[in-house]
Design a protein around this motif. Structure first.
Motif, PDB file in Angstrom:
ATOM      1  N   HIS A  43       0.830  -1.209   0.000  1.00 37.43           N
ATOM      2  CA  HIS A  43       0.000   0.000   0.000  1.00 37.43           C
ATOM      3  C   HIS A  43       0.856   1.246   0.000  1.00 37.43           C
ATOM      4  O   HIS A  43       1.877   1.307   0.686  1.00 37.43           O
ATOM      5  CB  HIS A  43      -0.909  -0.004   1.240  1.00 37.43           C
ATOM      6  CG  HIS A  43      -1.657   1.270   1.437  1.00 37.43           C
ATOM      7  ND1 HIS A  43      -2.643   1.699   0.578  1.00 37.43           N
ATOM      8  CD2 HIS A  43      -1.569   2.234   2.387  1.00 37.43           C
ATOM      9  CE1 HIS A  43      -3.117   2.854   0.986  1.00 37.43           C
ATOM     10  NE2 HIS A  43      -2.499   3.207   2.079  1.00 37.43           N
ATOM     11  N   LYS A  44       0.435   2.226  -0.783  1.00 36.65           N
ATOM     12  CA  LYS A  44       1.085   3.540  -0.771  1.00 36.65           C
ATOM     13  C   LYS A  44       0.048   4.531  -0.268  1.00 36.65           C
ATOM     14  O   LYS A  44      -1.077   4.556  -0.771  1.00 36.65           O
ATOM     15  CB  LYS A  44       1.497   3.885  -2.203  1.00 36.65           C
ATOM     16  CG  LYS A  44       2.653   4.811  -2.268  1.00 36.65           C
ATOM     17  CD  LYS A  44       3.151   4.979  -3.685  1.00 36.65           C
ATOM     18  CE  LYS A  44       3.700   6.395  -3.815  1.00 36.65           C
ATOM     19  NZ  LYS A  44       3.590   6.982  -5.105  1.00 36.65           N
ATOM     20  N   THR A  45       0.442   5.362   0.683  1.00 34.79           N
ATOM     21  CA  THR A  45      -0.524   6.275   1.300  1.00 34.79           C
ATOM     22  C   THR A  45      -1.303   7.046   0.244  1.00 34.79           C
ATOM     23  O   THR A  45      -0.720   7.550  -0.715  1.00 34.79           O
ATOM     24  CB  THR A  45       0.216   7.277   2.206  1.00 34.79           C
ATOM     25  OG1 THR A  45       1.093   6.552   3.034  1.00 34.79           O
ATOM     26  CG2 THR A  45      -0.754   8.046   3.066  1.00 34.79           C
ATOM     27  N   ALA A  46      -2.589   7.142   0.442  1.00 36.77           N
ATOM     28  CA  ALA A  46      -3.455   7.829  -0.520  1.00 36.77           C
ATOM     29  C   ALA A  46      -3.038   9.287  -0.643  1.00 36.77           C
ATOM     30  O   ALA A  46      -2.814   9.969   0.354  1.00 36.77           O
ATOM     31  CB  ALA A  46      -4.909   7.740  -0.071  1.00 36.77           C
ATOM     32  N   SER A  47      -2.904   9.774  -1.874  1.00 31.73           N
ATOM     33  CA  SER A  47      -2.406  11.126  -2.083  1.00 31.73           C
ATOM     34  C   SER A  47      -3.447  11.926  -2.837  1.00 31.73           C
ATOM     35  O   SER A  47      -4.446  11.411  -3.314  1.00 31.73           O
ATOM     36  CB  SER A  47      -1.121  11.078  -2.894  1.00 31.73           C
ATOM     37  OG  SER A  47      -1.421  10.546  -4.170  1.00 31.73           O
TER      38      SER A  47
END
Lengths: 170, 192
Positions: free
Chosen positions: A133-137
């Protein structure tokens, strides 16, 4: 002679049979985590999968553990697909790999027993699913394009007015 | 005499009515409350729409064979991207809760009516099936994809095209000036 032959066979079965126990793995794994922070209020993590037990009987009840927290596993009506999902704040959902451990009844009981007694020895999960997961941007460059355009225009204007003022000095 | 008879009849009626009421529900039973939340700030055509279902057991017994059904998955104007619907769980203990999320994509721009999801479960040992409805959002408008892009996308290509168009407008006068300057300009001799 026959007795010893039977004994050999029996002992062989005793050694081999735990390895023949139901050891399922995941197939058709579908992973999802929220990436758009403009559209969504919170980050959703979702993993759905099917079981591949090598033709053996599939367990009906599954349990999931994420970061030592139990999570319930939803089952589709026909019993073929399973889903694990949870929701977190955008800031709390940090970038990284989230490991979802899937247990069946027997391995879950062994896990709980090991946890209660404080020991680390347990059967281990059936399998694990890793969710990257990549932090929501807020989507897009970290500098707004309008800002870049305005800065560029100001630079050009400043350069031109510099030259103009030099001309006036002559 | 008449008043005593009347009183007796009243007392007997009281006993009968309380026994009728008490007789049915013996033993604890489960009770599920379901919240259906849309986790989107805006609902945009062809963009992800996340729905989160939260099921809480506020009863005293374990709810078994819990089934969640929602018509939104079968609707023509929504496409199910991730998640499974309908789903079942084997048990929810008293005081326990379960969350379930699905990701959909609206295909049409007409306003959509978010109706309740239905959860059916076995509430007690007698095997009584109960049905409970979730909260419903009601009628919500769906934004056009073009309007959303106009407001929220970074417009990189638009600015790039604008920059390219500006280059001849700025460069041509600059080159003209520079060529004339390099031909005729003599630097001022510095005063000694």
């Amino acid at each position: 002679m026959a007795v010893s032959w039977h004994l050999c066979l029996f002992s062989l079965l005793v050694i081999v049979s735990p390895c023949l126990g139901v050891k399922c793995s995941a197939k058709s794994v579908s992973r999802y985590s929220t990436s758009n922070a403009i559209l969504e209020i919170e980050t959703t993590f979702l993993a759905s999968f099917q079981l591949d037990c090598g033709g053996k009987e599939k367990p009906e009840q599954l349990h999931a553990i994420i970061n030592d927290k139990p999570l319930s596993v939803a089952r589709s009506e026909d019993g073929s697909k399973f889903q694990v999902s949870w929701v977190e704040e955008h800031k709390a959902a940090t970038t990284g790999i989230y490991k979802i451990d899937i247990y069946d009844d027997a391995s879950y009981a062994s896990y709980r027993k090991a946890k209660r007694s404080g020991s680390n020895v347990s059967d281990g999960p059936l399998f694990s699913i890793n969710l990257d997961h990549k932090t929501a941007s807020k989507q897009g460059l970290w500098l707004q394009t309008e800002f870049i355009a305005v800065v560029g225009i100001i630079l050009i204007w400043w350069y031109a007015s510099n030259i103009k003022s030099k001309l006036h000095e002559l | 005499m008449k008043s005593i008879l009347f009183l007796c009849v009243l007392i007997v009626c009281g006993f009968i009515s309380t026994s009728i009421v008490r007789g049915e529900n013996a033993g604890p039973s489960a009770r599920l409350l379901v919240a259906k939340n849309v986790l989107n700030k805006m609902i945009v055509e062809n963009k992800e729409l996340t729905i989160n279902y939260e099921i809480y057991n506020v009863g005293q017994a374990t709810a078994t064979e819990v089934e969640l059904k929602d018509d939104i998955a079968d609707d023509d104007s929504m496409k199910l991207l991730q998640g499974i619907l309908p789903v079942t769980w084997d048990r929810i203990p008293p005081g326990g809760n379960i969350t379930h999320a699905v990701v959909l994509k609206p295909i049409k721009t007409e306003p959509y009516n978010f109706t309740s999801a239905r959860v059916s479960y076995t509430a007690n040992e007698d095997g009584d099936r109960q049905l409970t409805l979730s909260t419903a959002l009601g009628l919500v408008g769906i934004m056009n994809e073009k309007d959303y892009d106009r407001k929220h996308s970074p417009h990189v290509t638009d600015w790039a095209i604008f920059g390219l168009l500006n280059i001849p407008i700025i460069l041509i006068p600059y080159l003209m000036w520079y060529s004339s300057k390099s031909k005729y300009y003599t630097p001022k001799p510095k005063k000694l």
